[in-house]
Write a protein that holds these residues in place. Structure first.
Motif, mmCIF file in Angstrom:
data_model
loop_
_atom_site.group_PDB
_atom_site.id
_atom_site.type_symbol
_atom_site.label_atom_id
_atom_site.label_comp_id
_atom_site.label_asym_id
_atom_site.label_seq_id
_atom_site.Cartn_x
_atom_site.Cartn_y
_atom_site.Cartn_z
ATOM 1 N N UNK A 24 0.798 -1.220 0.000
ATOM 2 C CA UNK A 24 0.000 0.000 0.000
ATOM 3 C C UNK A 24 0.830 1.268 0.000
ATOM 4 N N UNK A 25 2.169 1.121 0.078
ATOM 5 C CA UNK A 25 3.041 2.294 0.073
ATOM 6 C C UNK A 25 3.187 2.884 -1.313
ATOM 7 N N UNK A 26 3.748 4.088 -1.371
ATOM 8 C CA UNK A 26 3.956 4.786 -2.632
ATOM 9 C C UNK A 26 5.442 5.101 -2.778
ATOM 10 N N UNK A 27 6.092 4.543 -3.813
ATOM 11 C CA UNK A 27 7.499 4.816 -4.068
ATOM 12 C C UNK A 27 7.672 6.153 -4.774
ATOM 13 N N UNK A 38 15.589 5.877 -4.325
ATOM 14 C CA UNK A 38 14.211 5.421 -4.198
ATOM 15 C C UNK A 38 13.802 5.510 -2.728
ATOM 16 N N UNK A 39 12.688 6.162 -2.466
ATOM 17 C CA UNK A 39 12.135 6.267 -1.115
ATOM 18 C C UNK A 39 10.705 5.767 -1.130
ATOM 19 N N UNK A 40 10.179 5.483 0.054
ATOM 20 C CA UNK A 40 8.850 4.887 0.166
ATOM 21 C C UNK A 40 8.056 5.621 1.234
ATOM 22 N N UNK A 41 6.843 6.027 0.892
ATOM 23 C CA UNK A 41 5.921 6.642 1.836
ATOM 24 C C UNK A 41 4.799 5.639 2.081
ATOM 25 N N UNK A 42 4.496 5.367 3.359
ATOM 26 C CA UNK A 42 3.505 4.340 3.695
ATOM 27 C C UNK A 42 2.834 4.689 5.025
ATOM 28 N N UNK A 43 1.641 4.141 5.258
ATOM 29 C CA UNK A 43 0.963 4.406 6.533
ATOM 30 C C UNK A 43 1.752 3.815 7.700
ATOM 31 N N UNK A 44 1.963 4.617 8.725
ATOM 32 C CA UNK A 44 2.707 4.158 9.904
ATOM 33 C C UNK A 44 1.831 3.263 10.779
ATOM 34 N N UNK A 45 2.458 2.404 11.483
ATOM 35 C CA UNK A 45 1.783 1.575 12.461
ATOM 36 C C UNK A 45 2.797 1.111 13.478
ATOM 37 N N UNK A 46 2.394 0.925 14.706
ATOM 38 C CA UNK A 46 3.359 0.493 15.713
ATOM 39 C C UNK A 46 3.824 -0.925 15.433
ATOM 40 N N UNK A 47 5.031 -1.293 15.732
ATOM 41 C CA UNK A 47 6.138 -0.387 16.058
ATOM 42 C C UNK A 47 6.714 0.229 14.791
ATOM 43 N N UNK A 48 7.367 1.373 14.953
ATOM 44 C CA UNK A 48 7.997 2.016 13.811
ATOM 45 C C UNK A 48 9.142 1.156 13.306
ATOM 46 N N UNK A 49 9.269 1.030 11.997
ATOM 47 C CA UNK A 49 10.374 0.248 11.444
ATOM 48 C C UNK A 49 11.697 0.986 11.664
ATOM 49 N N UNK A 50 12.788 0.243 11.744
ATOM 50 C CA UNK A 50 14.076 0.918 11.887
ATOM 51 C C UNK A 50 14.369 1.750 10.643
ATOM 52 N N UNK A 51 15.017 2.868 10.845
ATOM 53 C CA UNK A 51 15.357 3.740 9.724
ATOM 54 C C UNK A 51 16.490 3.156 8.895
ATOM 55 N N UNK A 52 16.662 3.669 7.702
ATOM 56 C CA UNK A 52 17.744 3.187 6.849
ATOM 57 C C UNK A 52 19.095 3.595 7.428
ATOM 58 N N UNK A 53 20.141 2.844 7.132
ATOM 59 C CA UNK A 53 21.464 3.214 7.636
ATOM 60 C C UNK A 53 21.922 4.527 7.008
#
Length: 102
Positions: A24-27, A38-53
């Protein structure tokens, strides 16, 4: 909404990569051409995913060969911690540029 970098140079499959990791995310392409990532925008939900390095160092991966960005990125990944790569084209040659964690 959350945003996550996908860790690859932006190509036509950016949206598919985003949807594979976050259904359901949008690249989208983020950065300055020709080095857009390339980045991805998606609906957040707990728990937050770890960020990119953080990839804040730059190194060389040799000459780009016939397989282009994909081989360059593989070479950078094996050479540097969290390395990704892309080909930089000059008038007479193309070189593999690596971004990595330092």
């Amino acid at each position: 909404m959350c945003t996550e970098g996908m860790g690859v140079i932006c190509r036509s499959d950016c949206n598919a990569l985003c949807n594979q990791k976050h259904p359901g995310g949008q690249g989208f392409c983020d950065g300055i051409w020709p080095h857009e990532m390339c980045s991805c925008s998606y609906p957040c939900g707990p728990p937050d995913p770890p960020g990119p390095p953080d990839r804040n160092c730059r190194g060389g991966g040799g000459a780009c060969d016939a397989c282009g960005d994909s081989c360059c990125s593989q070479r950078c990944g094996s050479k540097f911690q969290n390395g990704v790569g892309y080909c930089e084209y000059f008038s007479a040659a193309s070189l593999c540029a690596c971004l990595y964690t330092c």
